[in-house]
Design a protein around this motif. Structure first.
Motif, PDB file in Angstrom:
ATOM      1  N   LEU A 194     104.881 -12.504  15.976  1.00  0.00           N
ATOM      2  CA  LEU A 194     104.203 -13.509  15.159  1.00  0.00           C
ATOM      3  C   LEU A 194     105.227 -14.428  14.513  1.00  0.00           C
ATOM      4  CD1 LEU A 194     101.499 -11.285  13.419  1.00  0.00           C
ATOM      5  CD2 LEU A 194     101.400 -12.453  15.628  1.00  0.00           C
ATOM      6  N   GLY A 195     106.408 -13.878  14.258  1.00  0.00           N
ATOM      7  CA  GLY A 195     107.490 -14.639  13.655  1.00  0.00           C
ATOM      8  C   GLY A 195     108.818 -14.015  14.015  1.00  0.00           C
ATOM      9  N   LEU A 196     109.881 -14.762  13.793  1.00  0.00           N
ATOM     10  CA  LEU A 196     111.212 -14.272  14.132  1.00  0.00           C
ATOM     11  C   LEU A 196     112.234 -14.894  13.187  1.00  0.00           C
ATOM     12  CD1 LEU A 196     113.086 -12.720  16.120  1.00  0.00           C
ATOM     13  CD2 LEU A 196     113.192 -14.849  17.456  1.00  0.00           C
ATOM     14  N   TYR A 197     113.086 -14.036  12.620  1.00  0.00           N
ATOM     15  CA  TYR A 197     114.214 -14.498  11.820  1.00  0.00           C
ATOM     16  C   TYR A 197     115.466 -14.384  12.669  1.00  0.00           C
ATOM     17  CZ  TYR A 197     118.096 -14.365   8.549  1.00  0.00           C
ATOM     18  OH  TYR A 197     119.297 -14.614   7.921  1.00  0.00           O
ATOM     19  N   ASN A 235     100.429 -19.343  18.807  1.00  0.00           N
ATOM     20  CA  ASN A 235      99.418 -18.721  19.674  1.00  0.00           C
ATOM     21  C   ASN A 235      99.192 -17.234  19.397  1.00  0.00           C
ATOM     22  OD1 ASN A 235      98.653 -21.114  20.930  1.00  0.00           O
ATOM     23  ND2 ASN A 235     100.209 -20.915  22.513  1.00  0.00           N
ATOM     24  N   PRO A 236     100.240 -16.440  19.201  1.00  0.00           N
ATOM     25  CA  PRO A 236      99.979 -15.028  18.889  1.00  0.00           C
ATOM     26  C   PRO A 236      99.191 -14.845  17.587  1.00  0.00           C
ATOM     27  CG  PRO A 236     102.230 -15.283  19.623  1.00  0.00           C
ATOM     28  CD  PRO A 236     101.672 -16.670  19.428  1.00  0.00           C
ATOM     29  N   ILE A 237      99.487 -15.677  16.596  1.00  0.00           N
ATOM     30  CA  ILE A 237      98.740 -15.570  15.340  1.00  0.00           C
ATOM     31  C   ILE A 237      97.283 -15.961  15.559  1.00  0.00           C
ATOM     32  CG2 ILE A 237      98.464 -16.556  13.022  1.00  0.00           C
ATOM     33  CD1 ILE A 237     101.554 -16.596  12.848  1.00  0.00           C
ATOM     34  N   GLU A 284      90.160 -14.653  13.604  1.00  0.00           N
ATOM     35  CA  GLU A 284      88.848 -15.188  13.955  1.00  0.00           C
ATOM     36  C   GLU A 284      88.381 -16.293  13.022  1.00  0.00           C
ATOM     37  OE1 GLU A 284      85.956 -12.132  14.574  1.00  0.00           O
ATOM     38  OE2 GLU A 284      87.286 -10.979  15.879  1.00  0.00           O
ATOM     39  N   THR A 285      89.033 -16.443  11.871  1.00  0.00           N
ATOM     40  CA  THR A 285      88.632 -17.468  10.906  1.00  0.00           C
ATOM     41  C   THR A 285      89.874 -18.185  10.382  1.00  0.00           C
ATOM     42  OG1 THR A 285      88.818 -16.028   8.962  1.00  0.00           O
ATOM     43  CG2 THR A 285      86.677 -16.031  10.144  1.00  0.00           C
ATOM     44  N   PRO A 286      89.697 -19.386   9.852  1.00  0.00           N
ATOM     45  CA  PRO A 286      90.838 -20.079   9.239  1.00  0.00           C
ATOM     46  C   PRO A 286      91.457 -19.279   8.094  1.00  0.00           C
ATOM     47  CG  PRO A 286      89.040 -21.615   9.599  1.00  0.00           C
ATOM     48  CD  PRO A 286      88.502 -20.250   9.900  1.00  0.00           C
ATOM     49  N   GLU A 287      90.635 -18.542   7.369  1.00  0.00           N
ATOM     50  CA  GLU A 287      91.147 -17.727   6.266  1.00  0.00           C
ATOM     51  C   GLU A 287      92.048 -16.605   6.779  1.00  0.00           C
ATOM     52  OE1 GLU A 287      87.702 -20.007   5.197  1.00  0.00           O
ATOM     53  OE2 GLU A 287      87.808 -18.432   6.714  1.00  0.00           O
ATOM     54  N   GLU A 288      91.671 -16.002   7.898  1.00  0.00           N
ATOM     55  CA  GLU A 288      92.523 -14.968   8.498  1.00  0.00           C
ATOM     56  C   GLU A 288      93.848 -15.562   8.963  1.00  0.00           C
ATOM     57  OE1 GLU A 288      90.473 -12.906  11.634  1.00  0.00           O
ATOM     58  OE2 GLU A 288      89.042 -11.989  10.248  1.00  0.00           O
ATOM     59  N   VAL A 289      93.800 -16.773   9.518  1.00  0.00           N
ATOM     60  CA  VAL A 289      95.034 -17.438   9.948  1.00  0.00           C
ATOM     61  C   VAL A 289      95.935 -17.662   8.734  1.00  0.00           C
ATOM     62  CG1 VAL A 289      96.037 -19.529  10.949  1.00  0.00           C
ATOM     63  CG2 VAL A 289      93.961 -18.538  11.947  1.00  0.00           C
ATOM     64  N   ALA A 290      95.363 -18.172   7.650  1.00  0.00           N
ATOM     65  CA  ALA A 290      96.148 -18.433   6.441  1.00  0.00           C
ATOM     66  C   ALA A 290      96.783 -17.152   5.922  1.00  0.00           C
ATOM     67  CB  ALA A 290      95.276 -19.069   5.368  1.00  0.00           C
TER      68      ALA A 290
END
Length: 117
Positions: free
Chosen positions: A47-50, A76-78, A83-89
């Motif tokens: 989902l992310g990478l440092y 894309n993985p996120i 399923e909702t904009p709130e879940e994405v946030a």
């Protein structure tokens, strides 16, 4: 899975950065945050990478003008797990905090202990 335009996703990432306390964000120096659609092929789904040298591993001789550390947020993985904009946030906020924590030398085990796993 939810669909979100690149611009909408960038706004979500920007909002997540705004949630970082001022005393923490003031210590974020020489670090680039980028958004890419997908992690490199053939590797784990991320989902992310440092990428960089955590502050805790730097010496006084770190030098002048080192390349910036890099945090990449993978769109894309996120989106595929939300399923909702709130879940994405929420997922973006957790991912941003997770990757910033790595910049400060906090490993995955400690993040899990702190509830950011």
């Amino acid at each position: 899975m939810i669909w979100m335009s690149e611009e909408e996703f960038e706004n979500v990432v920007s909002d997540a950065l705004d949630l970082i306390p001022g005393e923490v964000s003031a210590r974020l120096k020489n670090i680039a945050l980028v958004i890419e659609d997908d992690p490199p092929p053939g590797g784990p789904v991320l989902l992310g990478l440092y990428e960089g040298v955590p502050i805790t591993e730097r010496s006084d001789m770190w030098g002048i003008g080192p390349l910036p550390d890099k945090i990449t947020i993978f769109r894309n993985p996120i989106l595929s797990i939300c399923e909702t904009p709130e879940e994405v946030a929420e997922e973006v906020a957790v991912t941003v905090v997770h990757e910033i924590a790595h910049h400060f030398g906090i490993d995955d085990a400690r993040l899990h202990e702190l509830g950011w796993g």
